[in-house]
Design a protein around this motif. Structure first.
Motif, PDB file in Angstrom:
ATOM      1  N   MET A   1       0.855  -1.190   0.000  1.00  0.00           N
ATOM      2  CA  MET A   1       0.000   0.000   0.000  1.00  0.00           C
ATOM      3  C   MET A   1       0.890   1.240   0.000  1.00  0.00           C
ATOM      4  N   LYS A   2       0.385   2.311  -0.554  1.00  0.00           N
ATOM      5  CA  LYS A   2       1.079   3.590  -0.408  1.00  0.00           C
ATOM      6  C   LYS A   2       0.988   3.969   1.069  1.00  0.00           C
ATOM      7  N   GLU A   3       2.029   4.623   1.562  1.00  0.00           N
ATOM      8  CA  GLU A   3       2.037   5.028   2.967  1.00  0.00           C
ATOM      9  C   GLU A   3       0.813   5.872   3.314  1.00  0.00           C
ATOM     10  N   SER A   4       0.469   6.792   2.443  1.00  0.00           N
ATOM     11  CA  SER A   4      -0.677   7.667   2.711  1.00  0.00           C
ATOM     12  C   SER A   4      -1.986   6.871   2.800  1.00  0.00           C
ATOM     13  N   VAL A   5      -2.125   5.859   1.968  1.00  0.00           N
ATOM     14  CA  VAL A   5      -3.330   5.010   1.986  1.00  0.00           C
ATOM     15  C   VAL A   5      -3.349   4.163   3.256  1.00  0.00           C
ATOM     16  N   PHE A   6      -2.185   3.628   3.640  1.00  0.00           N
ATOM     17  CA  PHE A   6      -2.083   2.856   4.875  1.00  0.00           C
ATOM     18  C   PHE A   6      -2.512   3.719   6.067  1.00  0.00           C
ATOM     19  N   ILE A   7      -1.977   4.925   6.130  1.00  0.00           N
ATOM     20  CA  ILE A   7      -2.309   5.831   7.238  1.00  0.00           C
ATOM     21  C   ILE A   7      -3.798   6.149   7.238  1.00  0.00           C
ATOM     22  N   GLU A   8      -4.323   6.504   6.075  1.00  0.00           N
ATOM     23  CA  GLU A   8      -5.742   6.859   5.964  1.00  0.00           C
ATOM     24  C   GLU A   8      -6.642   5.681   6.343  1.00  0.00           C
ATOM     25  N   THR A   9      -6.237   4.474   5.972  1.00  0.00           N
ATOM     26  CA  THR A   9      -7.050   3.281   6.213  1.00  0.00           C
ATOM     27  C   THR A   9      -7.029   2.834   7.668  1.00  0.00           C
ATOM     28  N   TYR A  10      -5.864   2.843   8.279  1.00  0.00           N
ATOM     29  CA  TYR A  10      -5.714   2.195   9.584  1.00  0.00           C
ATOM     30  C   TYR A  10      -5.394   3.109  10.765  1.00  0.00           C
ATOM     31  N   LEU A  11      -4.868   4.291  10.517  1.00  0.00           N
ATOM     32  CA  LEU A  11      -4.309   5.070  11.623  1.00  0.00           C
ATOM     33  C   LEU A  11      -5.027   6.395  11.871  1.00  0.00           C
ATOM     34  N   LYS A  12      -4.825   6.897  13.077  1.00  0.00           N
ATOM     35  CA  LYS A  12      -5.262   8.241  13.460  1.00  0.00           C
ATOM     36  C   LYS A  12      -4.159   8.828  14.335  1.00  0.00           C
ATOM     37  N   VAL A  13      -4.209  10.117  14.564  1.00  0.00           N
ATOM     38  CA  VAL A  13      -3.237  10.782  15.431  1.00  0.00           C
ATOM     39  C   VAL A  13      -3.861  10.910  16.816  1.00  0.00           C
ATOM     40  N   ASP A  14      -3.120  10.465  17.847  1.00  0.00           N
ATOM     41  CA  ASP A  14      -3.641  10.537  19.214  1.00  0.00           C
ATOM     42  C   ASP A  14      -3.300  11.883  19.862  1.00  0.00           C
ATOM     43  N   ASP A  15      -3.644  12.021  21.140  1.00  0.00           N
ATOM     44  CA  ASP A  15      -3.427  13.271  21.871  1.00  0.00           C
ATOM     45  C   ASP A  15      -1.955  13.633  22.003  1.00  0.00           C
ATOM     46  N   ASP A  16      -1.075  12.646  21.899  1.00  0.00           N
ATOM     47  CA  ASP A  16       0.366  12.901  22.000  1.00  0.00           C
ATOM     48  C   ASP A  16       0.998  13.198  20.640  1.00  0.00           C
ATOM     49  N   GLY A  17       0.176  13.180  19.595  1.00  0.00           N
ATOM     50  CA  GLY A  17       0.695  13.448  18.255  1.00  0.00           C
ATOM     51  C   GLY A  17       1.271  12.223  17.568  1.00  0.00           C
ATOM     52  N   ASP A  18       0.994  11.051  18.116  1.00  0.00           N
ATOM     53  CA  ASP A  18       1.501   9.804  17.543  1.00  0.00           C
ATOM     54  C   ASP A  18       0.431   9.127  16.696  1.00  0.00           C
ATOM     55  N   TYR A  19       0.884   8.397  15.671  1.00  0.00           N
ATOM     56  CA  TYR A  19      -0.035   7.557  14.918  1.00  0.00           C
ATOM     57  C   TYR A  19      -0.357   6.314  15.740  1.00  0.00           C
ATOM     58  N   VAL A  20      -1.639   6.005  15.844  1.00  0.00           N
ATOM     59  CA  VAL A  20      -2.124   4.791  16.507  1.00  0.00           C
ATOM     60  C   VAL A  20      -3.249   4.217  15.648  1.00  0.00           C
ATOM     61  N   VAL A  21      -3.626   2.967  15.910  1.00  0.00           N
ATOM     62  CA  VAL A  21      -4.713   2.382  15.112  1.00  0.00           C
ATOM     63  C   VAL A  21      -6.036   3.067  15.456  1.00  0.00           C
ATOM     64  N   LYS A  22      -6.901   3.115  14.455  1.00  0.00           N
ATOM     65  CA  LYS A  22      -8.207   3.768  14.607  1.00  0.00           C
ATOM     66  C   LYS A  22      -9.161   2.935  15.455  1.00  0.00           C
ATOM     67  N   THR A  23      -8.984   1.630  15.428  1.00  0.00           N
ATOM     68  CA  THR A  23      -9.969   0.740  16.038  1.00  0.00           C
ATOM     69  C   THR A  23      -9.326  -0.219  17.038  1.00  0.00           C
ATOM     70  N   ALA A  24     -10.133  -0.693  17.949  1.00  0.00           N
ATOM     71  CA  ALA A  24      -9.735  -1.778  18.845  1.00  0.00           C
ATOM     72  C   ALA A  24     -10.753  -2.891  18.652  1.00  0.00           C
ATOM     73  N   PRO A  25     -10.309  -4.119  18.558  1.00  0.00           N
ATOM     74  CA  PRO A  25      -8.921  -4.558  18.597  1.00  0.00           C
ATOM     75  C   PRO A  25      -8.146  -4.096  17.364  1.00  0.00           C
ATOM     76  N   CYS A  26      -6.859  -4.286  17.435  1.00  0.00           N
ATOM     77  CA  CYS A  26      -5.977  -3.923  16.327  1.00  0.00           C
ATOM     78  C   CYS A  26      -6.465  -4.609  15.045  1.00  0.00           C
ATOM     79  N   PRO A  27      -6.519  -3.890  13.943  1.00  0.00           N
ATOM     80  CA  PRO A  27      -6.998  -4.501  12.701  1.00  0.00           C
ATOM     81  C   PRO A  27      -6.095  -5.623  12.185  1.00  0.00           C
TER      82      PRO A  27
END
Length: 163
Positions: free
Chosen positions: A77-103
């Motif tokens: 996957m393109k990095e941007s697509v991977f980020i858009e599909t699976y990740l969000k930015v948390d309160d600390d400014g880090d990328y984390v998964v959008k959903t629990a459990p981990c996809p």
């Protein structure tokens, strides 16, 4: 006794949080660091992560830039697509998964990207590194859902009592 340590560990961990905090605040760091490798190995002999997977079911690792590059390449996957599909930015400014459990957690508790998993996953639960002592807040949190962290804390306290 070793197996007994893990009986009702979730309940006991909650009850003993104050004891763990006091211990981590006062314990000689170098003494603990010397004990961690053996206790880490011992804990992993007692606990099968595949029967638990609490970390993957309830929490997200940080996905750092090298992790994003490696995993997106693995998934083709393109990095941007991977980020858009699976990740969000948390309160600390880090990328984390959008959903629990981990996809990437399979129904059998196996990680579908295990060989390419994030560094945080590879290192978790930090029971064989200085993070265990240097970040007591993280260790205390981990003890509430990770039987390995709980086990290592219990064994350290037991060793400490024996002197």
């Amino acid at each position: 006794m070793a197996k007994d340590v893990l009986v009702n560990w979730e309940k006991k961990s909650g009850e003993r949080k104050k004891i763990y905090k006091q211990f981590l605040d006062r314990v000689p760091k170098n003494t603990v660091l010397k004990q961690l490798p053996d206790l880490h190995d011992e804990a992993f002999e007692k606990v099968d992560c595949l029967t638990c997977a609490n970390c993957c079911k309830n929490y997200s690792p940080r996905f750092k830039t090298p992790d994003v590059k490696r995993i997106s390449r693995h998934l083709r996957m393109k990095e941007s697509v991977f980020i858009e599909t699976y990740l969000k930015v948390d309160d600390d400014g880090d990328y984390v998964v959008k959903t629990a459990p981990c996809p990437f957690l399979g129904s059998d508790n196996y990680c579908t990207i295990y060989e390419d998993r994030p560094s945080d996953c590879h290192r978790f639960p930090y029971t064989d590194e200085d993070v265990f002592i240097k970040r007591p807040v993280l260790t205390l949190k981990n003890a509430t859902f990770c039987p390995i962290t709980y086990y290592v804390l219990e064994k350290l306290i037991e060793h400490d009592r024996k002197g």
